[in-house]
Design a protein around this motif. Structure first.
Motif, PDB file in Angstrom:
ATOM      1  N   VAL A  25       0.825  -1.205   0.000  1.00 37.64           N
ATOM      2  CA  VAL A  25       0.000   0.000   0.000  1.00 37.64           C
ATOM      3  C   VAL A  25       0.862   1.259   0.000  1.00 37.64           C
ATOM      4  O   VAL A  25       0.511   2.258  -0.615  1.00 37.64           O
ATOM      5  CB  VAL A  25      -0.974  -0.005   1.205  1.00 37.64           C
ATOM      6  N   GLY A  26       1.993   1.231   0.674  1.00 36.29           N
ATOM      7  CA  GLY A  26       2.879   2.383   0.712  1.00 36.29           C
ATOM      8  C   GLY A  26       2.429   3.478   1.664  1.00 36.29           C
ATOM      9  O   GLY A  26       2.993   4.567   1.679  1.00 36.29           O
ATOM     10  N   MET A  27       1.399   3.219   2.416  1.00 38.78           N
ATOM     11  CA  MET A  27       0.921   4.146   3.440  1.00 38.78           C
ATOM     12  C   MET A  27       0.831   3.384   4.754  1.00 38.78           C
ATOM     13  O   MET A  27       0.798   2.155   4.769  1.00 38.78           O
ATOM     14  CB  MET A  27      -0.448   4.713   3.073  1.00 38.78           C
ATOM     15  N   GLU A  85     -20.027   4.418  10.559  1.00 38.20           N
ATOM     16  CA  GLU A  85     -19.678   5.288   9.432  1.00 38.20           C
ATOM     17  C   GLU A  85     -18.171   5.416   9.306  1.00 38.20           C
ATOM     18  O   GLU A  85     -17.499   5.867  10.236  1.00 38.20           O
ATOM     19  CB  GLU A  85     -20.278   6.675   9.630  1.00 38.20           C
ATOM     20  N   ASN A  86     -17.638   5.003   8.181  1.00 39.71           N
ATOM     21  CA  ASN A  86     -16.225   5.216   7.905  1.00 39.71           C
ATOM     22  C   ASN A  86     -15.984   6.710   7.837  1.00 39.71           C
ATOM     23  O   ASN A  86     -16.893   7.482   7.564  1.00 39.71           O
ATOM     24  CB  ASN A  86     -15.829   4.558   6.584  1.00 39.71           C
ATOM     25  N   TRP A  87     -14.753   7.142   8.063  1.00 38.07           N
ATOM     26  CA  TRP A  87     -14.459   8.566   8.039  1.00 38.07           C
ATOM     27  C   TRP A  87     -13.036   8.828   7.599  1.00 38.07           C
ATOM     28  O   TRP A  87     -12.199   7.940   7.603  1.00 38.07           O
ATOM     29  CB  TRP A  87     -14.718   9.204   9.398  1.00 38.07           C
ATOM     30  N   ALA A 103      -1.330  14.322   9.473  1.00 37.48           N
ATOM     31  CA  ALA A 103      -1.602  13.069   8.787  1.00 37.48           C
ATOM     32  C   ALA A 103      -3.012  13.067   8.218  1.00 37.48           C
ATOM     33  O   ALA A 103      -3.965  13.453   8.893  1.00 37.48           O
ATOM     34  CB  ALA A 103      -1.432  11.887   9.738  1.00 37.48           C
ATOM     35  N   TRP A 104      -3.113  12.653   6.955  1.00 40.23           N
ATOM     36  CA  TRP A 104      -4.416  12.338   6.382  1.00 40.23           C
ATOM     37  C   TRP A 104      -4.719  10.939   6.868  1.00 40.23           C
ATOM     38  O   TRP A 104      -3.865  10.050   6.820  1.00 40.23           O
ATOM     39  CB  TRP A 104      -4.360  12.374   4.854  1.00 40.23           C
ATOM     40  N   LEU A 105      -5.918  10.734   7.382  1.00 41.61           N
ATOM     41  CA  LEU A 105      -6.287   9.454   7.989  1.00 41.61           C
ATOM     42  C   LEU A 105      -7.675   9.046   7.530  1.00 41.61           C
ATOM     43  O   LEU A 105      -8.602   9.856   7.566  1.00 41.61           O
ATOM     44  CB  LEU A 105      -6.249   9.603   9.516  1.00 41.61           C
ATOM     45  N   ILE A 123      -5.806   3.908   7.669  1.00 48.57           N
ATOM     46  CA  ILE A 123      -4.777   4.103   6.650  1.00 48.57           C
ATOM     47  C   ILE A 123      -4.413   5.574   6.703  1.00 48.57           C
ATOM     48  O   ILE A 123      -5.292   6.440   6.670  1.00 48.57           O
ATOM     49  CB  ILE A 123      -5.302   3.722   5.253  1.00 48.57           C
ATOM     50  N   SER A 124      -3.127   5.867   6.829  1.00 51.09           N
ATOM     51  CA  SER A 124      -2.733   7.269   6.956  1.00 51.09           C
ATOM     52  C   SER A 124      -1.470   7.569   6.171  1.00 51.09           C
ATOM     53  O   SER A 124      -0.717   6.677   5.794  1.00 51.09           O
ATOM     54  CB  SER A 124      -2.555   7.652   8.431  1.00 51.09           C
ATOM     55  N   ARG A 125      -1.287   8.858   5.959  1.00 48.89           N
ATOM     56  CA  ARG A 125      -0.138   9.351   5.213  1.00 48.89           C
ATOM     57  C   ARG A 125       0.310  10.672   5.822  1.00 48.89           C
ATOM     58  O   ARG A 125      -0.523  11.520   6.143  1.00 48.89           O
ATOM     59  CB  ARG A 125      -0.547   9.547   3.761  1.00 48.89           C
TER      60      ARG A 125
END
Length: 169
Positions: A25-27, A85-87, A103-105, A123-125
């Motif tokens: 995935v690379g993240m 609910e996913n977020w 971080a974007w999450l 999953i975060s970046r």
């Protein structure tokens, strides 16, 4: 759509294909149980947060939280979890060395065959560099707008292709 665990009732983290997918995935990918205990991480997580995998497994996800995030944010996210609910959000996170990153999450919830919530995956970046570049661009744009100077781009024939600032041509 909901993610489902395997028919045996749990996710098979030992599956070669599953492990390869998570690493590719690379993240950062972090799995937690219902109580927020970290159950699995990939190598990108270790690189992003500065921990080794054994230092994270079995710890509560709040290890990565910062004091700067308002409690209301976590309450809102918990309410979304209760609704299934996913977020996704941009949050400040803490690395092992204490430095903070933006971080974007994105978080998805995992359900068993009976529809019961059993785990979550985040999953975060790290977007700290992106945000710093955006801030610098905004600052430079403001400087140009406020300055009495202008920047004009022209082609080799002298035709103006764009301008920034207050130039009157």
């Amino acid at each position: 759509s909901r993610l489902r665990s395997s028919s045996s009732g749990g996710l098979d983290f030992r599956s070669t294909h599953f492990s390869e997918l998570i690493e590719a995935v690379g993240m950062s990918v972090i799995f937690t149980d219902l109580y927020g205990t970290i159950t699995s991480v990939n190598q990108a997580t270790c690189q992003m947060y500065g921990y080794e995998s054994p230092e994270l497994i079995g710890k509560h996800i709040s290890l990565l939280y910062t004091e700067g995030t308002p409690l209301e944010t976590y309450r809102m996210l918990e309410a979304r979890k209760k609704k299934g609910e996913n977020w996704e959000a941009i949050l400040t996170r803490r690395r092992k060395d204490g430095t903070q990153i933006s971080a974007w999450l994105a978080v998805c919830y995992i359900y068993d065959q009976d529809g019961n919530l059993v785990a979550s995956v985040g999953i975060s970046r790290d977007i700290s560099g992106v945000q710093a570049r955006e801030e610098k661009l905004r600052y430079l744009a403001e400087l140009v707008e406020e300055a009495s100077l202008s920047i004009i781009a022209a082609d080799e024939f002298g035709n103006i292709s764009s301008k920034i600032g207050r130039a009157h041509v």
